[in-house]
Design a protein around this motif. Structure first.
Motif, PDB file in Angstrom:
ATOM      1  N   GLY A 171      -6.764  -2.712   1.021  1.00 55.51           N
ATOM      2  CA  GLY A 171      -5.705  -3.272   0.214  1.00 55.51           C
ATOM      3  C   GLY A 171      -5.047  -3.312  -1.015  1.00 55.51           C
ATOM      4  N   GLY A 172      -5.362  -2.944  -2.000  1.00 52.50           N
ATOM      5  CA  GLY A 172      -5.331  -2.930  -3.223  1.00 52.50           C
ATOM      6  C   GLY A 172      -4.165  -3.569  -3.762  1.00 52.50           C
ATOM      7  N   ARG A 173      -3.303  -4.749  -3.589  1.00 53.15           N
ATOM      8  CA  ARG A 173      -2.423  -5.077  -4.311  1.00 53.15           C
ATOM      9  C   ARG A 173      -3.674  -6.157  -4.645  1.00 53.15           C
ATOM     10  N   ILE A 174      -3.011  -6.377  -6.252  1.00 44.80           N
ATOM     11  CA  ILE A 174      -3.400  -7.794  -7.019  1.00 44.80           C
ATOM     12  C   ILE A 174      -1.625  -8.407  -7.345  1.00 44.80           C
ATOM     13  N   ALA A 175      -2.257  -9.754  -8.254  1.00 51.92           N
ATOM     14  CA  ALA A 175      -1.332 -10.405  -8.931  1.00 51.92           C
ATOM     15  C   ALA A 175      -1.182 -11.774  -8.975  1.00 51.92           C
ATOM     16  N   PHE A 176      -0.673 -11.977 -10.268  1.00 43.65           N
ATOM     17  CA  PHE A 176      -0.780 -13.846 -10.578  1.00 43.65           C
ATOM     18  C   PHE A 176       0.488 -14.600  -9.877  1.00 43.65           C
ATOM     19  N   GLY A 177      -0.456 -15.301  -9.409  1.00 45.51           N
ATOM     20  CA  GLY A 177       0.760 -16.743  -8.962  1.00 45.51           C
ATOM     21  C   GLY A 177       1.088 -17.964 -10.062  1.00 45.51           C
ATOM     22  N   PRO A 178       1.959 -18.065  -9.679  1.00 49.77           N
ATOM     23  CA  PRO A 178       2.472 -19.474 -10.458  1.00 49.77           C
ATOM     24  C   PRO A 178       0.967 -20.247 -10.956  1.00 49.77           C
ATOM     25  N   ASP A 179       0.190 -20.441  -9.835  1.00 48.53           N
ATOM     26  CA  ASP A 179      -0.813 -21.585 -10.255  1.00 48.53           C
ATOM     27  C   ASP A 179      -1.516 -20.719 -11.045  1.00 48.53           C
ATOM     28  N   PRO A 233      -3.694  -6.121   4.382  1.00 47.90           N
ATOM     29  CA  PRO A 233      -3.074  -6.305   3.732  1.00 47.90           C
ATOM     30  C   PRO A 233      -2.211  -6.086   2.345  1.00 47.90           C
ATOM     31  N   GLN A 234      -0.862  -5.465   2.014  1.00 45.93           N
ATOM     32  CA  GLN A 234      -0.312  -4.710   1.261  1.00 45.93           C
ATOM     33  C   GLN A 234       0.636  -5.189   0.375  1.00 45.93           C
ATOM     34  N   SER A 295       4.766  -2.067   2.542  1.00 41.37           N
ATOM     35  CA  SER A 295       3.751  -1.755   1.388  1.00 41.37           C
ATOM     36  C   SER A 295       4.261  -3.404   0.332  1.00 41.37           C
ATOM     37  N   GLY A 296       4.368  -2.626  -1.029  1.00 38.79           N
ATOM     38  CA  GLY A 296       4.944  -3.674  -1.694  1.00 38.79           C
ATOM     39  C   GLY A 296       5.557  -4.401  -1.614  1.00 38.79           C
ATOM     40  N   MET A 297       5.711  -5.539  -1.795  1.00 45.36           N
ATOM     41  CA  MET A 297       7.376  -6.571  -2.081  1.00 45.36           C
ATOM     42  C   MET A 297       7.097  -7.267  -2.981  1.00 45.36           C
ATOM     43  N   ALA A 298       8.672  -7.439  -3.603  1.00 44.27           N
ATOM     44  CA  ALA A 298       8.922  -8.543  -4.217  1.00 44.27           C
ATOM     45  C   ALA A 298      10.209  -9.642  -4.015  1.00 44.27           C
TER      46      ALA A 298
END
Length: 372
Positions: A171-179, A233-234, A295-298
């Motif tokens: 895995g390895g993806r980290i992100a802050f959500g709108p919450d 998940p990536q 992999s990554g997405m935006a």
């Protein structure tokens, strides 16, 4: 172009776009892109999807070159780009012209296989980093010191440790959500049965407070698990309505784009791709691993943009018509690891040809900047 759609019968039916591979997946037992040897870039003339020239996406420039196994990009509150290098453990600061300088090194990174320094994100003046150590994967946060042009890392604080680690499926993806919560993708680390066990963190998407505590409103009381039944998940991204999307490496049959629901079961290892089975959430789209390895997405300009490794292309999906997709940069820049929304509205894409599985050009690896 042949696009087939299917209405799933699972808990959350969804459209699927089955982009059957012109490149056959042969001899694959792990299904992980990064576990496979180097494969040639796909031909720019696919039998199933007509690739869109790079000009169709607007202007494209090569913003940075000479990176070694870059994995993730994060922007500071001052709009400075930081890049993680998987094998070196370095955090690089990019100047306005794309020139990199070392801002710091995440200590104790044990790079092996797909492990190493992986995803990074910035929140409230701190850099968060997901990395592989000798005793598993962990998430640390660091104060960012200095000013743009001379940024550095303060001492690290581990907020979550003991995440499953292996040569593949980290895995390895980290992100802050709108919450304001921290979301984390965790692979099954090669032990597929654990993806269905909510008592373990393998094969999950996690949701944490910024300090690593478990939010009180998580779907499983006292657990950081947000969704389960994932293989590897990536990518993570939210649309303007707060809907969370995630990409996932499949095994031999289908890679996936999923809409993530709190407490949802995404089926692995019981199912892969669209199954139409009660209790499992079907993917929004699915693709042959030979054309994907997403992999990554935006999300930029109303479209989901997904970087693909084996498929060596940028897949672009309109939110208003998510059963369709366009393909950009097919075979032009090799393996693509990450796609990131920049503060100015452009899309940054990270190539990944120096990680041991690609065929690097003299100036690889690169960061591409696309203006929609």
């Amino acid at each position: 172009m042949t696009i087939s759609t299917q209405r799933g019968k699972g808990r959350k039916p969804g459209w699927a776009v089955a982009l059957a591979g012109a490149l056959a997946l042969t001899g694959c037992t792990t299904g992980s892109d990064d576990a496979l040897p180097s494969v040639p870039s796909p031909s720019p003339t696919s039998e199933t999807v007509s690739p869109v020239p790079s000009e169709a996406s607007g202007s494209l420039v090569v913003h940075a070159t000479g990176l070694t196994a870059p994995w993730s990009i994060a922007f500071t509150e001052q709009d400075v780009a930081l890049v993680s290098e998987r094998d070196s453990g370095r955090i690089l600061e990019l100047a306005g012209d794309g020139t990199p300088r070392e801002a710091g090194v995440v200590e104790g990174v044990a790079a092996r296989g797909e492990g190493g320094l992986l995803g990074i994100t910035v929140h409230d003046g701190r850099l968060y980093a997901y990395s592989t150590g000798t005793d598993g994967n962990r998430i640390e946060r660091f104060d960012l010191t200095g000013r743009p042009g001379s940024l550095g890392l303060g001492s690290g604080e581990t907020i979550l440790s003991g995440l499953p680690a292996a040569a593949t499926h980290n895995g390895g993806r980290i992100a802050f959500g709108p919450d304001g919560m921290l979301y984390v993708t965790v692979g099954d680390a090669g032990d597929r049965a654990r993806a269905q066990d909510i008592e373990t963190l393998a094969g999950k998407i996690l949701r944490l407070e910024p300090d690593g505590r478990v939010p009180a409103d998580n779907p499983f009381p006292g657990s950081p698990v947000y969704s389960y039944g994932h293989r590897n998940p990536q990518g993570l991204a939210w649309d303007d309505a707060g809907v969370l999307y995630a990409t996932e490496f499949g095994q031999n049959t289908w890679d996936e784009l999923n809409v993530i629901e709190a407490g949802g079961n995404y089926g692995w290892p019981m199912v892969e791709g669209i199954a139409g089975r009660d209790g499992f959430i079907d993917p929004l789209q699915q693709w042959s691993p030979a054309e994907a390895s997403p992999s990554g997405m935006a999300i930029v300009d109303g479209r989901i943009h997904i970087a693909n490794l084996r498929g060596a292309r940028l897949r672009s999906i309109p939110l208003e018509d998510p059963a369709t997709a366009e393909e950009l940069l097919v075979g032009e820049y090799g393996r693509l690891r990450d796609a990131v929304a920049a503060p100015d509205g452009s899309l940054w894409v990270v190539t990944n040809n120096t990680d041991g599985r690609g065929d690097p050009a003299p100036d690889d690896d690169r960061i591409l900047r696309l203006v929609p």
